[in-house]
Design a protein around this motif. Structure first.
Motif, short mmCIF file in Angstrom:
data_model
loop_
_atom_site.label_atom_id
_atom_site.label_comp_id
_atom_site.label_asym_id
_atom_site.label_seq_id
_atom_site.Cartn_x
_atom_site.Cartn_y
_atom_site.Cartn_z
N GLU A 29 38.55 40.72 30.42
CA GLU A 29 37.56 41.53 31.17
C GLU A 29 37.96 41.72 32.62
N LEU A 30 39.05 41.08 33.02
CA LEU A 30 39.38 41.04 34.45
C LEU A 30 39.59 42.43 35.05
N GLU A 31 40.29 43.25 34.31
CA GLU A 31 40.61 44.58 34.84
C GLU A 31 39.34 45.37 35.17
N SER A 32 38.36 45.29 34.28
CA SER A 32 37.15 46.09 34.48
C SER A 32 36.15 45.42 35.43
N ARG A 33 36.34 44.13 35.71
CA ARG A 33 35.36 43.44 36.56
C ARG A 33 35.94 43.03 37.91
N MET A 34 37.10 43.58 38.24
CA MET A 34 37.79 43.18 39.46
C MET A 34 36.97 43.40 40.72
N GLN A 35 36.09 44.42 40.66
CA GLN A 35 35.31 44.73 41.86
C GLN A 35 34.31 43.64 42.22
N GLU A 36 34.12 42.67 41.32
CA GLU A 36 33.24 41.54 41.65
C GLU A 36 33.92 40.57 42.60
N LEU A 37 35.21 40.76 42.82
CA LEU A 37 35.97 39.81 43.64
C LEU A 37 36.27 40.40 45.02
N ASP A 38 36.45 39.49 45.99
CA ASP A 38 36.72 39.89 47.36
C ASP A 38 38.23 39.84 47.61
N LYS A 39 38.80 40.97 47.99
CA LYS A 39 40.25 41.07 48.14
C LYS A 39 40.82 40.16 49.22
N ASP A 40 39.98 39.79 50.19
CA ASP A 40 40.50 38.97 51.29
C ASP A 40 40.25 37.47 51.09
N GLU A 41 39.45 37.15 50.10
CA GLU A 41 39.15 35.74 49.87
C GLU A 41 40.33 35.05 49.18
N GLU A 42 40.45 33.74 49.40
CA GLU A 42 41.46 33.00 48.66
C GLU A 42 40.95 32.78 47.24
N ILE A 43 41.78 33.17 46.27
CA ILE A 43 41.36 33.06 44.87
C ILE A 43 42.33 32.16 44.12
N TYR A 44 41.79 31.13 43.47
CA TYR A 44 42.59 30.19 42.69
C TYR A 44 42.30 30.45 41.22
N VAL A 45 43.27 30.99 40.52
CA VAL A 45 43.04 31.38 39.13
C VAL A 45 43.43 30.23 38.21
N ILE A 46 42.50 29.90 37.30
CA ILE A 46 42.75 28.78 36.40
C ILE A 46 42.44 29.18 34.96
N CYS A 47 43.18 28.59 34.00
CA CYS A 47 42.83 28.77 32.58
C CYS A 47 43.02 27.43 31.90
N ARG A 48 43.48 27.42 30.66
CA ARG A 48 43.63 26.14 29.96
C ARG A 48 44.98 25.50 30.28
N THR A 49 46.05 26.31 30.24
CA THR A 49 47.39 25.74 30.40
C THR A 49 48.20 26.37 31.52
N GLY A 50 47.68 27.42 32.14
CA GLY A 50 48.42 28.05 33.23
C GLY A 50 49.09 29.36 32.87
#
Lengths: 183, 131
Positions: free
Chosen positions: A126-147
């Motif tokens: 869903e990331l592509e369609s929901r990207m606008q929920e995120l702030d482009k200047d904020e530090e974002i740490y992306v996590i999943c199960r294994t990387g």
């Protein structure tokens, strides 16, 4: 209620039916997606947990509500292949001392059964369609199960103008800190 | 771990049938290769008519209600399901000869063979179960 991609009604059925039905239902599901199995057979929790690990699926957890057991199973345990690693990584230890947003890109049900407190959930698909929920200047740490999924997600964000993106390694698999459940 | 489960069905009651087919379907659903060798009274479990009227052990008839309440699948349903899941049925030739039965007396899709046929499969199977 926890979000799943497909629902199977196995209520009222006795052993071995819940497992047999689950096997048939998961066949049609895409790898990486989540099946919800509704059952009243009390043995189904132990059975499906054992079944998933023996067949190679990821058993996420079970919620009981009004005598119905809702089991969540993610198809397969393979993570997507990463062709070219993102490069800007951060370890789980370092993550604990950082401010910014933790973005959890696992499926909603995986997130529901245990995530880092305060993490935001946007499944990879869903990331592509929901990207606008995120702030482009904020530090974002992306996590999943294994990387792996988070690596692809970090690349996607960077390609779309996010400047401060990090891939957290290795992922929730190795996370020993506190987790929060969401149901 | 072995990917094969071998089952010997040597008894012909309703309880025996559930033990055999529940384990067989559960194993097949877990992607094991499963073979059942039906011998002596065990042949009842796949007999076209016999499998519809399997008996409970003497004195245990009151469990009929329990089966109904637990909503267990019937034996013919389990037989069909097992076959759909790829469980292979082997009927014992020697016993069939003794009892005067032919392949046509049994559900479709079975194989007829001797003990060696089964042993050949069972030598690589873990576990081998007898009911």
């Amino acid at each position: 209620m926890i979000k799943a991609n497909h629902h199977l009604d196995a209520k009222g059925l006795a052993c071995p039916m819940p497992v047999v039905k689950t096997k048939n239902a998961i066949k049609d599901l895409e790898e990486g997606l989540v099946l919800e199995v509704q059952a009243t057979d009390k043995g189904s929790k132990a059975d499906l947990t054992a079944w998933a690990s023996s067949v190679g699926h990821q058993y996420l957890g079970t919620v009981e509500e009004a005598d119905v057991l809702y089991h969540y199973i993610r198809k397969g345990s393979n993570e997507p292949k990463v062709e070219k690693a993102f490069g800007q990584n951060i370890s789980l230890e370092e993550l604990e001392s950082r401010d910014g947003l933790i973005l959890d890109v696992r499926e909603a049900a995986e997130y529901a059964f245990g995530h880092i407190e305060g993490a935001k959930s946007i499944p990879m698909g869903e990331l592509e369609s929901r990207m606008q929920e995120l702030d482009k200047d904020e530090e974002i740490y992306v996590i999943c199960r294994t990387g792996n999924r988070s690596d692809l997600a970090a690349q996607l964000l960077a390609d779309n103008g996010f400047k401060n993106v990090y891939n957290v390694l290795s992922g929730m698999n190795e996370w020993n800190g506190k987790t929060t459940k969401d149901f | 771990m072995s990917e094969k489960v071998a089952i010997i069905a040597a008894n012909g009651g309703l309880f025996d049938a559930y033990k055999v087919f529940n384990i067989a379907t559960a194993a097949a659903a877990s992607e094991k290769e499963v073979q059942i060798f039906f011998t002596f009274e065990g042949l009842n479990l796949i007999h076209k008519q016999g499998m519809h009227q399997l008996e409970m052990p003497a004195g245990k008839e009151h469990f009929a209600e329990g089966f109904k309440k637990a909503n267990t699948p019937t034996i013919p349903e389990l037989v069909e399901m097992a076959q759909e899941l790829g469980v292979k049925f082997i009927a014992c030739q020697m016993t069939m000869d003794v009892m005067g039965l032919t392949k046509e007396d049994f559900v479709d899709g079975i194989e007829v063979g001797g003990a060696v046929t089964f042993i050949e499969f069972a030598k690589e199977a873990a576990p081998t179960l007898t009911f």
